[in-house]
Design a protein around this motif. Structure first.
Motif, PDB file in Angstrom:
ATOM      1  N   GLN A   1       0.834  -1.202   0.000  1.00  0.00           N
ATOM      2  CA  GLN A   1       0.000   0.000   0.000  1.00  0.00           C
ATOM      3  C   GLN A   1       0.871   1.255   0.000  1.00  0.00           C
ATOM      4  OE1 GLN A   1      -2.808  -0.169   3.266  1.00  0.00           O
ATOM      5  NE2 GLN A   1      -3.345  -2.297   2.805  1.00  0.00           N
ATOM      6  N   LYS A   2       1.919   1.232   0.818  1.00  0.00           N
ATOM      7  CA  LYS A   2       2.815   2.389   0.891  1.00  0.00           C
ATOM      8  C   LYS A   2       3.444   2.667  -0.467  1.00  0.00           C
ATOM      9  CE  LYS A   2       7.056   2.181   2.520  1.00  0.00           C
ATOM     10  NZ  LYS A   2       8.281   2.192   3.376  1.00  0.00           N
ATOM     11  N   HIS A   3       3.860   1.626  -1.161  1.00  0.00           N
ATOM     12  CA  HIS A   3       4.513   1.820  -2.448  1.00  0.00           C
ATOM     13  C   HIS A   3       3.566   2.444  -3.477  1.00  0.00           C
ATOM     14  CE1 HIS A   3       7.655  -1.471  -1.373  1.00  0.00           C
ATOM     15  NE2 HIS A   3       7.951  -0.293  -0.862  1.00  0.00           N
ATOM     16  N   VAL A   4       2.291   2.064  -3.427  1.00  0.00           N
ATOM     17  CA  VAL A   4       1.337   2.685  -4.346  1.00  0.00           C
ATOM     18  C   VAL A   4       1.167   4.161  -4.005  1.00  0.00           C
ATOM     19  CG1 VAL A   4      -1.003   2.638  -5.279  1.00  0.00           C
ATOM     20  CG2 VAL A   4       0.126   0.503  -4.683  1.00  0.00           C
ATOM     21  N   ARG A   5       1.092   4.481  -2.721  1.00  0.00           N
ATOM     22  CA  ARG A   5       0.972   5.891  -2.325  1.00  0.00           C
ATOM     23  C   ARG A   5       2.182   6.693  -2.816  1.00  0.00           C
ATOM     24  NH1 ARG A   5      -0.800   3.590   2.622  1.00  0.00           N
ATOM     25  NH2 ARG A   5       1.254   3.975   3.562  1.00  0.00           N
ATOM     26  N   GLU A   6       3.363   6.119  -2.699  1.00  0.00           N
ATOM     27  CA  GLU A   6       4.571   6.818  -3.142  1.00  0.00           C
ATOM     28  C   GLU A   6       4.533   7.069  -4.652  1.00  0.00           C
ATOM     29  OE1 GLU A   6       6.165   8.130  -0.828  1.00  0.00           O
ATOM     30  OE2 GLU A   6       7.564   6.812   0.226  1.00  0.00           O
ATOM     31  N   LEU A   7       4.075   6.077  -5.425  1.00  0.00           N
ATOM     32  CA  LEU A   7       3.977   6.267  -6.877  1.00  0.00           C
ATOM     33  C   LEU A   7       2.938   7.331  -7.226  1.00  0.00           C
ATOM     34  CD1 LEU A   7       4.267   2.683  -8.416  1.00  0.00           C
ATOM     35  CD2 LEU A   7       6.017   4.470  -8.292  1.00  0.00           C
ATOM     36  N   ILE A   8       1.852   7.370  -6.476  1.00  0.00           N
ATOM     37  CA  ILE A   8       0.848   8.416  -6.696  1.00  0.00           C
ATOM     38  C   ILE A   8       1.491   9.791  -6.496  1.00  0.00           C
ATOM     39  CG2 ILE A   8      -1.265   9.452  -5.767  1.00  0.00           C
ATOM     40  CD1 ILE A   8      -2.219   6.585  -5.124  1.00  0.00           C
ATOM     41  N   GLY A   9       2.311   9.919  -5.453  1.00  0.00           N
ATOM     42  CA  GLY A   9       3.011  11.184  -5.222  1.00  0.00           C
ATOM     43  C   GLY A   9       3.942  11.544  -6.363  1.00  0.00           C
ATOM     44  N   CYS A  10       4.640  10.543  -6.918  1.00  0.00           N
ATOM     45  CA  CYS A  10       5.520  10.791  -8.065  1.00  0.00           C
ATOM     46  C   CYS A  10       4.723  11.295  -9.267  1.00  0.00           C
ATOM     47  CB  CYS A  10       6.266   9.510  -8.439  1.00  0.00           C
ATOM     48  SG  CYS A  10       7.553   9.019  -7.290  1.00  0.00           S
ATOM     49  N   ALA A  11       3.616  10.624  -9.548  1.00  0.00           N
ATOM     50  CA  ALA A  11       2.805  11.007 -10.707  1.00  0.00           C
ATOM     51  C   ALA A  11       2.258  12.416 -10.536  1.00  0.00           C
ATOM     52  CB  ALA A  11       1.678  10.004 -10.907  1.00  0.00           C
ATOM     53  N   ARG A  12       1.807  12.753  -9.359  1.00  0.00           N
ATOM     54  CA  ARG A  12       1.237  14.086  -9.123  1.00  0.00           C
ATOM     55  C   ARG A  12       2.311  15.171  -9.145  1.00  0.00           C
ATOM     56  NH1 ARG A  12      -3.136  12.238  -4.434  1.00  0.00           N
ATOM     57  NH2 ARG A  12      -4.729  11.483  -5.903  1.00  0.00           N
ATOM     58  N   ALA A  13       3.566  14.759  -8.921  1.00  0.00           N
ATOM     59  CA  ALA A  13       4.675  15.724  -8.992  1.00  0.00           C
ATOM     60  C   ALA A  13       5.183  15.910 -10.419  1.00  0.00           C
ATOM     61  CB  ALA A  13       5.808  15.266  -8.090  1.00  0.00           C
ATOM     62  N   GLY A  14       4.578  15.206 -11.373  1.00  0.00           N
ATOM     63  CA  GLY A  14       4.956  15.378 -12.764  1.00  0.00           C
ATOM     64  C   GLY A  14       5.919  14.341 -13.305  1.00  0.00           C
ATOM     65  N   HIS A  15       6.264  13.346 -12.497  1.00  0.00           N
ATOM     66  CA  HIS A  15       7.148  12.286 -12.953  1.00  0.00           C
ATOM     67  C   HIS A  15       6.325  11.154 -13.576  1.00  0.00           C
ATOM     68  CE1 HIS A  15      10.323  14.301 -10.813  1.00  0.00           C
ATOM     69  NE2 HIS A  15       9.679  14.168  -9.657  1.00  0.00           N
ATOM     70  N   ARG A  16       7.016  10.290 -14.267  1.00  0.00           N
ATOM     71  CA  ARG A  16       6.374   9.082 -14.760  1.00  0.00           C
ATOM     72  C   ARG A  16       6.481   8.019 -13.668  1.00  0.00           C
ATOM     73  NH1 ARG A  16       7.773   5.653 -20.301  1.00  0.00           N
ATOM     74  NH2 ARG A  16       5.867   4.380 -20.266  1.00  0.00           N
ATOM     75  N   ALA A  17       5.413   7.285 -13.425  1.00  0.00           N
ATOM     76  CA  ALA A  17       5.376   6.286 -12.361  1.00  0.00           C
ATOM     77  C   ALA A  17       4.775   4.997 -12.907  1.00  0.00           C
ATOM     78  CB  ALA A  17       4.558   6.788 -11.173  1.00  0.00           C
ATOM     79  N   VAL A  18       5.446   3.879 -12.637  1.00  0.00           N
ATOM     80  CA  VAL A  18       5.042   2.588 -13.201  1.00  0.00           C
ATOM     81  C   VAL A  18       5.053   1.521 -12.111  1.00  0.00           C
ATOM     82  CG1 VAL A  18       5.633   0.752 -14.840  1.00  0.00           C
ATOM     83  CG2 VAL A  18       5.931   3.154 -15.488  1.00  0.00           C
ATOM     84  N   MET A  19       3.971   0.759 -12.048  1.00  0.00           N
ATOM     85  CA  MET A  19       3.940  -0.454 -11.250  1.00  0.00           C
ATOM     86  C   MET A  19       4.141  -1.615 -12.204  1.00  0.00           C
ATOM     87  SD  MET A  19       3.550  -1.558  -8.093  1.00  0.00           S
ATOM     88  CE  MET A  19       2.559  -0.357  -7.196  1.00  0.00           C
ATOM     89  N   LEU A  20       5.253  -2.332 -12.047  1.00  0.00           N
ATOM     90  CA  LEU A  20       5.587  -3.439 -12.937  1.00  0.00           C
ATOM     91  C   LEU A  20       5.334  -4.748 -12.199  1.00  0.00           C
ATOM     92  CD1 LEU A  20       6.759  -4.567 -15.564  1.00  0.00           C
ATOM     93  CD2 LEU A  20       9.048  -4.257 -14.585  1.00  0.00           C
ATOM     94  N   PHE A  21       4.291  -5.455 -12.619  1.00  0.00           N
ATOM     95  CA  PHE A  21       3.953  -6.739 -12.025  1.00  0.00           C
ATOM     96  C   PHE A  21       4.691  -7.829 -12.790  1.00  0.00           C
ATOM     97  CE2 PHE A  21       0.284  -4.031 -11.048  1.00  0.00           C
ATOM     98  CZ  PHE A  21       0.155  -4.235  -9.685  1.00  0.00           C
ATOM     99  N   CYS A  22       5.658  -8.465 -12.127  1.00  0.00           N
ATOM    100  CA  CYS A  22       6.393  -9.583 -12.723  1.00  0.00           C
ATOM    101  C   CYS A  22       5.654 -10.868 -12.363  1.00  0.00           C
ATOM    102  CB  CYS A  22       7.816  -9.637 -12.195  1.00  0.00           C
ATOM    103  SG  CYS A  22       8.882  -8.341 -12.841  1.00  0.00           S
ATOM    104  N   VAL A  23       5.070 -11.499 -13.352  1.00  0.00           N
ATOM    105  CA  VAL A  23       4.238 -12.677 -13.132  1.00  0.00           C
ATOM    106  C   VAL A  23       5.145 -13.905 -13.174  1.00  0.00           C
ATOM    107  CG1 VAL A  23       2.249 -13.987 -13.922  1.00  0.00           C
ATOM    108  CG2 VAL A  23       2.295 -11.484 -14.189  1.00  0.00           C
ATOM    109  N   LEU A  24       5.358 -14.503 -12.009  1.00  0.00           N
ATOM    110  CA  LEU A  24       6.283 -15.623 -11.888  1.00  0.00           C
ATOM    111  C   LEU A  24       5.537 -16.941 -11.686  1.00  0.00           C
ATOM    112  CD1 LEU A  24       9.101 -14.007  -9.731  1.00  0.00           C
ATOM    113  CD2 LEU A  24       8.732 -13.925 -12.196  1.00  0.00           C
ATOM    114  N   HIS A  25       4.429 -17.076 -12.393  1.00  0.00           N
ATOM    115  CA  HIS A  25       3.584 -18.290 -12.382  1.00  0.00           C
ATOM    116  C   HIS A  25       3.131 -18.515 -13.814  1.00  0.00           C
ATOM    117  CE1 HIS A  25       0.438 -21.117 -11.562  1.00  0.00           C
ATOM    118  NE2 HIS A  25       0.463 -20.946 -10.243  1.00  0.00           N
TER     119      HIS A  25
END
Length: 233
Positions: free
Chosen positions: A157-181
């Motif tokens: 949850q914290k990591h998503v909040r941090e990415l939201i802050g990056c996006a709102r600050a004008g940066h590009r923010a990506v959540m990369l889901f590595c599917v290991l199944h």
């Protein structure tokens, strides 16, 4: 990513979060289990396990659990550290089209208002900085549906909040889901297990955070992020 001579055993049990007992050549053996999660659907007794061996004499447990093969023949990587290693290789090779334009790759850079370290920071060539958080997806439920996380995760949850802050600050923010199944066909936020995480993903997408899912080809010889999968919030 290539594995060096993984050995094959049969799972007896996983316990104390970091330990697993297996039978190897009909003898009991204890492995280090590098996975702090619940490992739902990844640790059934009797399944085939593949483990690596360290030459470090100071290790209490020389063997590390890397892969498991489930009763349907799907391979699952249970070593969560491998997700970041795979992502680093893939980003360095510029294999993900959406991220291929960046020439600078850094890892473990401090960022955010909650004292986090970003998994990867991309930059260069006049492009806006791109902050990337990597998550390992191994939870498979019905009909090829994969989910993250596999339980309530305050850290996620914290990591998503941090990415939201990056996006709102004008940066590009990506959540990369590595599917290991290898049995997963699409990925969603596990809002039925962690409703707060699901709500944060909705907020993140609205703020401009990108969610990308890439599945690994997995064999006892090695792994690579090979294909994109749909992300369905």
């Amino acid at each position: 990513m290539q594995f060096s001579s993984l050995c094959r055993g049969r799972l007896v049990r996983r316990y104390k979060r970091f330990l697993a007992d297996v039978l190897y050549q009909d003898q009991p053996l204890t492995l280090h289990c590098p996975n702090t999660g619940r490992m739902t659907g990844c640790a059934e007794p009797g399944w085939a396990v593949y483990f690596s061996t360290s030459a470090n004499p100071r290790r209490k447990y020389a063997h590390t659990w890397e892969l498991v093969a489930d009763d349907r023949g799907h391979f699952i990587c249970v070593n969560t550290a491998r997700a970041n290693q795979l992502a680093a290789e893939t980003l360095a090779e510029r294999h993900i089209p959406e991220l291929a334009a960046y020439s600078r790759l850094e890892s473990e850079v401090r960022y955010g208002e909650e004292g986090s370290r970003i998994d990867f920071l991309l930059g260069g060539d006049g492009l806006p900085d791109c902050y990337i958080e990597v998550k390992s997806v191994t939870l498979l439920e019905q009909d090829g549906q994969g989910y993250f996380p596999d339980t309530v995760s305050l850290r996620a949850q914290k990591h998503v909040r941090e990415l939201i802050g990056c996006a709102r600050a004008g940066h590009r923010a990506v959540m990369l889901f590595c599917v290991l199944h290898t049995g997963i066909e699409r990925v969603s936020s596990a809002r039925h297990l962690d409703p707060a995480y699901g709500r944060l993903i909705d907020e993140a997408l609205a703020a401009g955070v990108e969610c990308l899912a890439w599945q690994a080809e997995i064999t006892p010889d090695g792994m690579r992020l090979a294909r994109t999968l749909p992300f369905i919030p």
